[in-house]
Design a protein around this motif. Structure first.
Motif, PDB file in Angstrom:
ATOM      1  N   ASP A  76     -13.751   1.522  12.424  1.00 39.05           N
ATOM      2  CA  ASP A  76     -12.921   1.203  11.256  1.00 39.05           C
ATOM      3  C   ASP A  76     -13.392   1.929   9.991  1.00 39.05           C
ATOM      4  OD1 ASP A  76     -15.304  -0.204  11.109  1.00 39.05           O
ATOM      5  OD2 ASP A  76     -14.413  -1.917  10.084  1.00 39.05           O
ATOM      6  N   ARG A  77     -14.486   2.680  10.103  1.00 41.52           N
ATOM      7  CA  ARG A  77     -15.017   3.375   8.922  1.00 41.52           C
ATOM      8  C   ARG A  77     -14.978   4.889   9.054  1.00 41.52           C
ATOM      9  NH1 ARG A  77     -20.685   0.550   7.475  1.00 41.52           N
ATOM     10  NH2 ARG A  77     -20.678   2.304   6.041  1.00 41.52           N
ATOM     11  N   GLU A 120     -12.772   7.136   9.382  1.00 41.02           N
ATOM     12  CA  GLU A 120     -11.816   7.906   8.590  1.00 41.02           C
ATOM     13  C   GLU A 120     -12.193   7.951   7.110  1.00 41.02           C
ATOM     14  OE1 GLU A 120      -9.414   9.773   9.728  1.00 41.02           O
ATOM     15  OE2 GLU A 120      -9.969   9.204  11.765  1.00 41.02           O
ATOM     16  N   ARG A 121     -13.101   7.058   6.665  1.00 35.34           N
ATOM     17  CA  ARG A 121     -13.496   7.030   5.242  1.00 35.34           C
ATOM     18  C   ARG A 121     -14.908   7.560   5.037  1.00 35.34           C
ATOM     19  NH1 ARG A 121     -13.811   2.266   2.525  1.00 35.34           N
ATOM     20  NH2 ARG A 121     -14.145   0.957   4.350  1.00 35.34           N
ATOM     21  N   ASP A 159     -11.208   2.208  -0.459  1.00 38.87           N
ATOM     22  CA  ASP A 159      -9.802   2.057  -0.085  1.00 38.87           C
ATOM     23  C   ASP A 159      -9.009   1.277  -1.129  1.00 38.87           C
ATOM     24  OD1 ASP A 159     -10.972  -0.362   0.358  1.00 38.87           O
ATOM     25  OD2 ASP A 159     -10.571  -0.431   2.515  1.00 38.87           O
ATOM     26  N   ASP A 160      -9.694   0.814  -2.187  1.00 42.10           N
ATOM     27  CA  ASP A 160      -9.024   0.101  -3.268  1.00 42.10           C
ATOM     28  C   ASP A 160      -8.340   1.113  -4.197  1.00 42.10           C
ATOM     29  OD1 ASP A 160      -8.748  -2.478  -4.985  1.00 42.10           O
ATOM     30  OD2 ASP A 160      -9.566  -0.964  -6.364  1.00 42.10           O
ATOM     31  N   GLU A 161      -7.112   0.802  -4.587  1.00 46.37           N
ATOM     32  CA  GLU A 161      -6.307   1.719  -5.405  1.00 46.37           C
ATOM     33  C   GLU A 161      -6.991   2.039  -6.729  1.00 46.37           C
ATOM     34  OE1 GLU A 161      -2.499   3.823  -5.848  1.00 46.37           O
ATOM     35  OE2 GLU A 161      -3.410   2.788  -4.145  1.00 46.37           O
ATOM     36  N   LEU A 221      -9.936   4.374  -6.175  1.00 45.62           N
ATOM     37  CA  LEU A 221      -9.473   5.730  -5.885  1.00 45.62           C
ATOM     38  C   LEU A 221      -8.957   6.415  -7.152  1.00 45.62           C
ATOM     39  CD1 LEU A 221      -7.617   5.104  -2.494  1.00 45.62           C
ATOM     40  CD2 LEU A 221      -9.684   6.474  -2.820  1.00 45.62           C
ATOM     41  N   ASN A 264      -6.515  12.275  -2.319  1.00 44.02           N
ATOM     42  CA  ASN A 264      -6.382  12.217  -0.860  1.00 44.02           C
ATOM     43  C   ASN A 264      -5.987  13.574  -0.289  1.00 44.02           C
ATOM     44  OD1 ASN A 264      -7.094   9.529  -0.265  1.00 44.02           O
ATOM     45  ND2 ASN A 264      -5.101   8.799  -0.965  1.00 44.02           N
TER      46      ASN A 264
END
Length: 998
Positions: A349-350, A352-353, A436-438, A441, A459
């Motif tokens: 779950d991590r 990709e980040r 992942d928080d807007e 970012l 992104n």
């Protein structure tokens, strides 16, 4: 005072335009009394709007102003309005780092460190940072002084005064100064220890390479020596206390936070080794025990604190070991292991980040650069840099990496490191995860200069740079090899032949000169074929290098390409079908059998690009194809040639599916159910051989009798053939049975049956390069001395009068495989009472079976063979498991229908279900049987000829290990595991077979 709605709306619009996301809160903060003198100044609003997070910057400013004494508050505000450099630095830091905002709220006067920027301040070194830490006399004051220095460094970063590389170097210099200050505090606290020893601190990793992050473990190694007249043991104890105290000063957490963790786990023996060693002890370890990754880590070693002469001695002593690491015997398997572990251990779950470890992340760049340094740095001292970017530049200047590739990689690495820096700067926490928080970012994007749509721009840029890294990570290893031989790149950017050979050797190619010749043949020229192969080869070479035999893979690819290179669909298939090229690379480099089959029918490569291509064809489908082909053939030999072609193609399909299922690919990970893979191979090979026998039978009959043989004729599979358990190199054990047709005499029928058997054998034994299919009828009544074929009545008479217990046991696997289906069913009906006798076996029969098994163990084991590693007759091998299962079948098959099967694993599962054997023991036997079968299959796949024990050749042994799931360098583990598993199985056999009750 109440604000008019229209005015409030205008204010909110203005705040939104300046980048505030919460204009209501910002308006309230600007209305505080503490900001009375500056709230209406447009300069302040413009400056806040230029920060990464205007809301955060404003909150931080309010906290500082409110913490300042009233007399100092106005000085700060006046300076803030009149002095643009301070305004940009202070608000820039406050908008990018909540943690530094917290520090300034606790120590409001520290803003004054940002007031003046002398020329020397723009690029401070260790000496300047040491002066900034000079007043620190205890751990807490050191933490405060460190944050103050970090504040000035971060200000230069966020204002763009320094670039990525300079910021990372300054962070490393600040770390160096901090280590020296911490060691000084430790020495002051224990002067007697300081007097006993010399202690040097050697920085490793990013600190050693002067490319440190904002928050990172600072990797170190400690070297100690006794001072004159001091006992070495006492000196090392003193040095250890000093080192441990220094680490605590930096690592402990207080109200002022943590400076960073000091990590000494890169030392010899890791955390299990002594914290401090003498120089001679270090060298003794590195010369005898160190692994390749340890020399890779030492590549960045740099003396930073403590005794400078001792530190310099250490670096000078280990440097030749670092640059000779590529000559070590285990360099290649160690490198292969390191390459595969680049993305290991990342939670799904991590991944990709993950900026650091994920695909296309920072580690990809760093690993690629370091590996090329180790390979080529042996003969080129210009590559001896601890900095990734400096080393990359040197690799490009030396022609080891294409200049364009190096430039792209440099740009991507700088961007990804800048992202990492800004993520860590926010809260000064060690992390490599993209948030992942807007809101996070948005702040991150703005901190990197993105203003129009920060999140979308961030992104897009991140994915673009990660994609470049992922592509170039493979390309920079192999593209220069092609440039070296294809003569298409400018001369100054090509590897020399010597450098190319060195790289190939380091990547596992045993014959680099031959590999270069293959590359030249494949990639030279201006044809479409050469152009496509130049595109494919960088990736293919990586897959070959990841195998046990890269040379075989490359040679095989050249042969296939020579055979099919002018066929339009071939290169298009490899270029356009994602899995086809990787499947081909895996198959070609895994051993001799599959490539040999492919060389005989190169067009079968199309199987590798078909999503359903690796699925075995059903027996009915194959039989229909074969019998139709035989019917169209002009004569028996032509017919069998077609049958052999089908067998060759399908055997390749099976071997390819087996190899890809065992090794796996990026899109198709290796299967974990080894039993299912073994069953699939056994069924596929058994079905294929049954179809081949059926085709040869039809061809033999048509040659002399047309469509109808004078006698009904059936072939009964025996042994592993009847059990659907054939391995690639197994013979086909059979019985032949016939029944004269009406009006045909027994003599004529017998002649016809024997003639057709002779013709079948002749046809199947015609000279060919394909793996042979040998028909063995030695399990017939009376063995080799008995008639080759009998009538059903003759079998009935023999079994009724003369049958021995071993013959009944052999019949446990009898199953019709070809010929007259009704006759085959009648034969099985005849033998069922023999193999599953009513009321089971008598005591004498059980003793006879045990006696036969013991005799076989003592007489048939090949001379000199290791009984612990022989898959068929060895301890806990196939024979042990099968005889144990067969004894249970003969004892209980009459009462338990599930035991009435020709398949070993199926019968074992049925025995367990019937509680004839405990589950744990059944699993032990099953595991051993599956493993022994896989070893036999692996040996045939790797060597191209059958064998019942592990190969002696190291490369073949490594290939067997890869098939069984072992990484390079773990052959010993494979043999240990085999012995352990089969030893446990033998213990069950001793109990269940030799000790079983009748």
């Amino acid at each position: 005072m109440t604000t008019a709605p229209g005015r409030r709306s205008s204010t909110f619009t203005r705040l939104l335009r300046h980048g505030f996301t919460d204009p209501s809160a910002a308006d309230q903060l600007l209305g505080l009394d503490a900001l009375t003198s500056v709230r209406s100044d447009p300069v302040l609003l413009e400056a806040l709007g230029a920060t990464a997070d205007p809301d955060l910057a404003l909150r931080g400013l309010v906290r500082i102003v409110e913490a300042e004494e009233e007399s100092e508050r106005q000085v700060l505000l006046d300076t803030l309005i009149t002095a643009k450099p301070l305004r940009d630095r202070l608000l820039g830091v406050l908008g990018a780092s909540e943690a530094l905002g917290d520090h300034l709220a606790r120590h409001p006067r520290d803003w004054q460190a940002l007031v003046t920027y002398e020329a020397v301040d723009l690029h401070p070194g260790v000496a300047e940072f040491e002066r900034g830490l000079a007043e620190a006399v205890d751990p807490d004051s050191l933490r405060v002084a460190y944050r103050r220095c970090l504040l000035t460094l971060a200000a230069r970063d966020v204002c763009g005064t320094t670039g990525l590389a300079q910021t990372a170097a300054e962070l490393a210099d600040l770390a160096t100064a901090t280590l020296r200050a911490a060691l000084a505090i430790a020495r002051t606290a224990a002067p007697e220890d300081a007097a006993r020893c010399r202690l040097a601190v050697v920085a490793m990793g990013k600190c050693g390479g002067r490319e440190l992050n904002y928050v990172s473990d600072v990797d170190v190694i400690f070297v100690g020596e006794a001072r004159d007249g001091v006992d070495e043991t006492k000196a090392m104890q003193a040095a250890t206390r000093l080192a441990a105290h220094m680490m605590r000063i930096c690592s402990e957490t207080t109200v002022e936070g943590t400076i960073w963790e000091v990590d000494a786990n890169l030392r010899p023996e890791g955390r299990n080794g002594p914290l401090v060693r003498t120089l001679s002890s270090h060298l003794a370890y590195y010369q005898r025990w160190a692994k390749t990754w340890e020399f890779q880590a030492l590549l960045k070693a740099r003396a930073v604190a403590g005794d400078p002469e001792l530190g310099a001695e250490y670096v000078a002593a280990v440097s030749p070991l670092v640059w000779g690491a590529a000559d070590r015997e285990n360099f290649v398997p160690d490198v292969q292991k390191m390459r595969r572990r680049v993305v290991d251990n990342i939670p799904a779950d991590r991944i990709e980040r993950e900026l650091k470890l994920g695909p296309g992340g920072l580690r990809d760049v760093e690993f690629a650069v370091q590996l090329l340094q180790l390979v080529h740095g042996r003969s080129d001292a210009s590559l001896h840099s601890g900095s990734t970017l400096e080393a990359l530049r040197a690799l490009a200047e030396g022609g080891y990496v294409g200049r364009a590739d190096a430039a792209q990689l440099d740009e991507a690495y700088r961007f990804l490191r800048a992202m990492e820096h800004r993520i860590q700067l926010y809260r000064l926490r060690r992390t490599h995860l993209v948030p992942d928080d807007e809101a996070d970012l948005r702040r991150l994007g703005r901190s990197l200069g993105m203003r129009t749509d920060p999140v979308a721009e961030l992104n897009k840029a991140w994915k673009r740079h990660a994609s470049v890294v992922r592509r170039l990570h493979e390309k920079i290893f192999y593209r220069p090899l092609l440039d070296a031989v294809a003569q298409l790149a400018p001369a100054e950017s090509r590897l020399s032949a010597k450098a190319a050979a060195i790289r190939l050797e380091a990547l596992g190619y045993a014959d680099p000169a031959a590999a270069l010749r293959h590359l030249e043949a494949l990639s030279s020229g201006v044809t479409r074929k050469a152009a496509i192969q130049r595109t494919l080869l960088p990736v293919l070479l990586g897959w070959f290098a990841d195998s046990a035999d890269p040379d075989a893979g490359l040679l095989g690819f050249r042969k296939v390409s020579d055979a099919l290179g002018k066929t339009p669909w071939y290169l298009r298939l490899l270029r356009d079908e994602g899995a086809a090229a990787e499947n081909l690379a895996r198959v070609l480099s895994a051993g001799r059998l599959a490539p040999d089959l492919l060389m005989r029918a190169p067009e079968a490569v199309a199987i590798l690009g078909d999503p359903e291509g690796l699925t075995p064809r059903t027996r009915a489908h194959l039989e229909q194809e074969v019998l139709a082909a035989v019917g169209r053939a002009g004569d028996a030999e032509s017919a069998v040639a077609v049958v052999r072609g089908v067998r060759r193609r399908e055997l390749f399909r099976t071997t390819a599916a087996d190899l890809i299922g065992s090794y796996g690919t990026e899109d198709n990970p290796a299967e974990q159910d080894h039993g299912a893979l073994v069953d699939r191979v056994g069924s596929a090979v058994s079905d294929l051989n049954a179809v081949t026998v059926a085709g040869a039978l039809r061809a033999a009959v048509r040659e002399q009798w047309g469509d109808t043989l004078p006698t009904r004729f059936a072939v009964i599979g025996m042994g592993r053939f009847g059990g659907h358990e054939l391995s690639y190199g197994s013979d086909a054990d059979v019985l032949f049975v016939h029944r004269p047709r009406e009006g045909v005499s027994d003599e004529e029928a017998s002649r016809a049956a024997n003639t057709v058997i002779g013709e079948m054998r002749r046809l199947l034994q015609l000279p060919t390069a394909d793996p042979p299919l040998l028909i063995d009828a030695d399990l017939r009544p009376e063995g080799k001395s008995g008639p080759l074929v009998r009538t059903l009545k003759s079998y009935e008479a023999y079994y009724r009068r003369w049958s021995l217990v071993w013959e009944s046991q052999a019949l446990l696997r009898a199953e019709p495989v070809a010929g007259d289906e009704e006759l085959g069913r009648d034969f099985i009906e005849l033998v069922d009472p023999l193999r599953y006798p009513m009321e089971g076996l008598g005591e004498d029969a059980v003793r006879e079976i045990r006696r036969l098994k013991a005799r076989m163990e003592s007489e048939r084991m090949p001379r000199g063979a290791d009984p612990t590693l022989h898959t068929k007759l060895g301890r806990g091998g196939l024979s042990d498991v099968e005889w144990t299962v067969q004894l249970m079948q003969m004892q209980h098959g009459w009462a338990e229908p599930g035991l009435r099967t020709t398949r070993t694993r199926e019968a074992l599962a049925a025995a367990c279900a019937a509680e004839l054997i405990p589950l744990e023991e059944a699993q032990t036997l099953d595991e051993a049987w599956v493993l022994a079968t896989r070893v036999r299959n692996a040996v045939m796949l790797v060597r191209g000829r059958p064998g019942d024990t592990f190969p002696s050749d190291p490369r073949e042994m490594a290939a067997v290990g890869r098939y069984l799931g072992y990484e390079p360098g773990h052959v010993g583990d494979m043999l240990d595991d085999y012995r352990r598993i089969t030893r446990r199985a033998r213990a069950v056999v001793e109990e269940r077979f030799y000790g079983a009750a009748t």
